[in-house]
Design an enzyme around this catalytic site. Sequence first.
Site, short mmCIF file in Angstrom:
data_model
loop_
_atom_site.label_atom_id
_atom_site.label_comp_id
_atom_site.label_asym_id
_atom_site.label_seq_id
_atom_site.Cartn_x
_atom_site.Cartn_y
_atom_site.Cartn_z
N SER A 97 0.96 -1.20 0.03
CA SER A 97 -0.04 -0.19 0.13
C SER A 97 0.92 1.17 -0.04
CB SER A 97 -0.95 -0.06 1.21
OG SER A 97 -2.31 0.00 0.94
N GLU A 374 -9.84 1.02 -3.10
CA GLU A 374 -9.42 0.75 -4.80
C GLU A 374 -10.87 0.25 -5.35
OE1 GLU A 374 -7.54 2.46 -6.36
OE2 GLU A 374 -6.15 2.76 -5.08
N PHE A 394 -25.29 1.53 -11.43
CA PHE A 394 -24.54 1.91 -10.23
C PHE A 394 -25.68 2.87 -9.61
CE2 PHE A 394 -20.68 1.44 -12.41
CZ PHE A 394 -19.77 1.04 -11.19
#
Length: 395
Positions: A97, A374, A394
């Site tokens: 990360s 992410e 969505f």
Amino acid sequence: MAGTSTVTELFALDSLLSDEERQIRDTVRKFGEEKIRPHIAGWFDEARIPAKELAKELGGLGVLGMHLEGYGCAGMSAVDYGLACLELEAIDSGIRSLVSVQGSLAMFAIHHWGSEEQKNEWLPRMAAGDALGCFGLTEPDFGSDPGGMRTRAVRDGSDWVLNGAKMWITNGSVADVAVVWANTDLEEGSRGIRGFVVPTDTPGFSAPEIRAKMSLRASVTSELVLQDVRLPESAMLPKAAGLRGPLSCLNEARFGIIFGSIGAARDCLETAVDYAATRLVFDKPLASYQLTQAKLADMALEVGKGHLLAYQLGRLKDAGHVEPAQVSLGKLNNCREAIKVARECRTILAANGITLEYPVIRHANNLESVLTYEGTSEVHQLTIGRALTGESAFR
Ligand code: TGC
Ligand code: FAD
């Protein structure tokens, strides 16, 4: 290794890599095993990481922004970068990360969307690990739907003044520079989103650390608070307009996670194979029972297939283009399978599996974050669904 074949050997994965790629992979693996593995369980336990020192070492290794060209960056291929992420995440997702946020988010944003002045000021120092970056997109009320962000940048003469808050920002409290995304009135709605390069010593900027995490404990996660942060006109990333700007950076980081998550899974599987070979249950090695072998075989399939998917997407990226929906295929599959592998390996280690003496529970807990950040699994399912059907679900 206790057994006769590793997943890498069963799938003949090395035959898909060049000598140079294997060399890079081996260099990063050696660095991870020697420099980080001995400390990682302690850092995770204490929820502290020497981020600045580590950044210098990772800069020396050449992995910070390694897939970017010029400005002190190594200019290596996507597959090279992926293999580095795989080996770093085989140690801990928090280390990958740190590298992802530095190279794929903060540095990529400046490299791809920044001015020459911004690139020259920040990229060489960031590549060397002398300056750390963070990337502020998510807000307390807007994670999966960043287009709704409330952080605002308002013109005052030739300056910009930023107000708002970002949440869950990796490297936030240790960063020297923050790439912050904010809405402006330059265009309507999410098309007005612009990126700003914010030195973290600018008055009005603060980054309190988020403590008491049960996942990614060897990683700094912070809130960013922006209170009348005044920046010159030159702080705006001149080439990024609208949500496309930050989303293009996410493609880069998601790509690294496709490789990285499968590295965590590989480490769990190798640990479970070794453990099963020496642990005696009912007078025989655990590895000699059919139920154990069925678990190991199923996990080897997923770890091997995850590598193949990562390599395929890496080759596509190196050939010039990989679609966001293809990145979603890899992020969804490899994170989802990696966390299943980690949990199944934990059952093989049983009680020993819940301690930090072995890496398995640490990987499993870390992968909870990796599955979420992410783009959550649901976001990637919807992205793939949209690519298959042409329908956006969505909203
Ligand atoms: P939508 O209308 O679909 O798109 C808006 C504009 O963006 C373009 N676009 C992309 N461009 C490049 N790459 C992509 N992946 C893109 N996806 C969309 C699109 O073409 C459009 O461009 P234009 O020019 O026509 O305006 O946007 P939407 O509001 O419907 O949202 C789509 C959605 C849900 C997929 C997106 O917002 C999303 O990906 N949500 C998840 C957010 C997320 O992943 N956040 C991560 C924050 S960073 C982080 O977690 C770091 S973790 C630490 C680590 O990496 O280790
Ligand atoms: P929400 O968006 O509130 O989602 C809640 C649930 O709703 C999820 O299951 C989600 O999949 C689901 N959902 C959302 N939309 C839909 C839909 N349309 N249909 C069905 N279900 C849906 N962000 C940064 O900007 N920079 C960073 O450096 C960064 N680092 C992070 C580090 C860690 C350790 C963590 C945990 C997060 C980090 N993040 C970072 C934030 C991360 O990107 C967000 O957590 C992630 O995008 C999800 O947002 P959220 O947590 O607000 O969940």
